[in-house]
Motif scaffolding. Structure first.
Motif, PDB file in Angstrom:
ATOM      1  N   MET A   1       0.705  -1.071   0.011  1.00  0.00           N
ATOM      2  CA  MET A   1      -0.128   0.058  -0.193  1.00  0.00           C
ATOM      3  C   MET A   1       1.135   1.303  -0.096  1.00  0.00           C
ATOM      4  O   MET A   1       1.687   1.558   0.744  1.00  0.00           O
ATOM      5  CB  MET A   1      -0.874   0.108   1.323  1.00  0.00           C
ATOM      6  CG  MET A   1      -1.840   1.227   1.217  1.00  0.00           C
ATOM      7  SD  MET A   1      -2.804   1.034   2.603  1.00  0.00           S
ATOM      8  CE  MET A   1      -3.813  -0.463   2.495  1.00  0.00           C
ATOM      9  N   THR A 133     -11.865  -2.361   3.435  1.00  0.00           N
ATOM     10  CA  THR A 133     -11.025  -3.710   3.811  1.00  0.00           C
ATOM     11  C   THR A 133     -11.887  -4.920   2.914  1.00  0.00           C
ATOM     12  O   THR A 133     -12.072  -5.976   3.310  1.00  0.00           O
ATOM     13  CB  THR A 133     -11.176  -3.900   5.286  1.00  0.00           C
ATOM     14  OG1 THR A 133     -12.867  -4.229   5.632  1.00  0.00           O
ATOM     15  CG2 THR A 133     -10.464  -3.290   6.040  1.00  0.00           C
ATOM     16  N   ASN A 138      -8.295  -6.768  -0.885  1.00  0.00           N
ATOM     17  CA  ASN A 138      -7.072  -6.346  -0.155  1.00  0.00           C
ATOM     18  C   ASN A 138      -6.606  -7.404   0.456  1.00  0.00           C
ATOM     19  O   ASN A 138      -7.347  -8.337   1.256  1.00  0.00           O
ATOM     20  CB  ASN A 138      -7.751  -5.154   0.836  1.00  0.00           C
ATOM     21  CG  ASN A 138      -7.887  -3.964   0.131  1.00  0.00           C
ATOM     22  OD1 ASN A 138      -7.202  -3.368  -0.756  1.00  0.00           O
ATOM     23  ND2 ASN A 138      -9.223  -3.747   0.355  1.00  0.00           N
ATOM     24  N   GLU A 142      -2.962  -5.306   4.240  1.00  0.00           N
ATOM     25  CA  GLU A 142      -3.707  -4.206   3.960  1.00  0.00           C
ATOM     26  C   GLU A 142      -4.565  -3.816   4.814  1.00  0.00           C
ATOM     27  O   GLU A 142      -5.044  -2.411   5.186  1.00  0.00           O
ATOM     28  CB  GLU A 142      -4.063  -4.206   2.478  1.00  0.00           C
ATOM     29  CG  GLU A 142      -2.894  -4.307   1.421  1.00  0.00           C
ATOM     30  CD  GLU A 142      -3.127  -4.401   0.174  1.00  0.00           C
ATOM     31  OE1 GLU A 142      -4.319  -4.774  -0.130  1.00  0.00           O
ATOM     32  OE2 GLU A 142      -2.600  -3.887  -0.914  1.00  0.00           O
ATOM     33  N   GLN A 143      -5.454  -4.890   5.170  1.00  0.00           N
ATOM     34  CA  GLN A 143      -6.542  -4.594   6.096  1.00  0.00           C
ATOM     35  C   GLN A 143      -6.025  -4.279   7.656  1.00  0.00           C
ATOM     36  O   GLN A 143      -6.631  -3.396   8.248  1.00  0.00           O
ATOM     37  CB  GLN A 143      -7.186  -5.904   6.168  1.00  0.00           C
ATOM     38  CG  GLN A 143      -8.034  -6.320   4.895  1.00  0.00           C
ATOM     39  CD  GLN A 143      -8.893  -7.657   4.712  1.00  0.00           C
ATOM     40  OE1 GLN A 143      -9.775  -7.769   5.838  1.00  0.00           O
ATOM     41  NE2 GLN A 143      -8.692  -8.268   3.802  1.00  0.00           N
TER      42      GLN A 143
END
Length: 212
Positions: A1, A133, A138, A142-143
């Motif tokens: 990200m 999310t 994702n 990333e979440q």
């Protein structure tokens, strides 16, 4: 990200949680509560909101997909609840009037409703968490980063709520009463806009606007 993605998520969550907009709700909800309990009140509200948002971060998408719930219904329900609360802010008993009764209480249930829900953990915030999310788009890392951004926004919310107590002491009881009613009117406008947006998402407004 990328950093721009983190900034975008921060801005998104800050807007939908709206810590500044929760200040008048906090001031109204703590009107009859001793000042020494305001910190506990704010902390409880933020923790409850964090738990609710955390649950939606982990399983919100699964829940919505399981029951086939449309996103617009969250907007409509949340808007109606906020509108009813706004009416109580506008037409309810003022802080000055409540003091005549010497009605101080140590009941902190108002930290859950309406401050934690639906002011901080608003329907828009719950939906934003589900969207940011997305399990299909994702990765877990990333979440988790989105969860960290959410924690930062909630920390800022807690700080602003603590500042709201100082504002309340600064402007006095009459000022709190005036601000409460003005913010109630603004909150009612926001609530109506949320309902209209929900109806638009569900296609109801488009349907009613189409020629017969």
């Amino acid at each position: 990200m990328q950093w721009q993605d983190i900034v975008r998520e921060f801005v998104t969550l800050f807007v939908v949680i709206d810590p500044v907009g929760s200040i008048p709700v906090f001031m109204y909800a703590t009107a009859a509560i001793p000042a020494r309990l305001h910190r506990s009140f704010a902390l409880r509200a933020v923790l409850v909101a964090a738990i609710v948002l955390g649950v939606f971060l982990v399983g919100g998408q699964l829940l919505l997909e399981a029951i086939g719930l449309r996103l617009g219904t969250f907007q409509i329900a949340g808007g109606i609840v906020l509108f009813l609360f706004a009416l109580s802010m506008i037409f309810g008993e003022s802080k000055a009037d409540s003091e005549i009764k010497e009605a101080e209480t140590e009941d902190l249930s108002g930290a859950v409703f309406p401050l934690a829900i639906p002011s901080i953990a608003s329907p828009g915030a719950l939906l934003a968490i589900v969207i940011l999310t997305d399990n299909h788009a994702n990765a877990v890392a990333e979440q988790a980063l989105t969860g960290a951004v959410l924690a930062v926004v909630l920390l800022l919310t807690f700080v602003l709520l603590l500042m709201a107590g100082r504002i309340q002491r600064l402007i006095g009881h009459t000022g709190v009463s005036v601000v409460s009613r003005v913010m109630g009117l603004i909150l009612a406008t926001v609530a109506v806009d949320a309902v209209l947006e929900g109806l638009e998402q569900m296609g109801v407004l488009a349907l009613s606007a189409s020629p017969s």
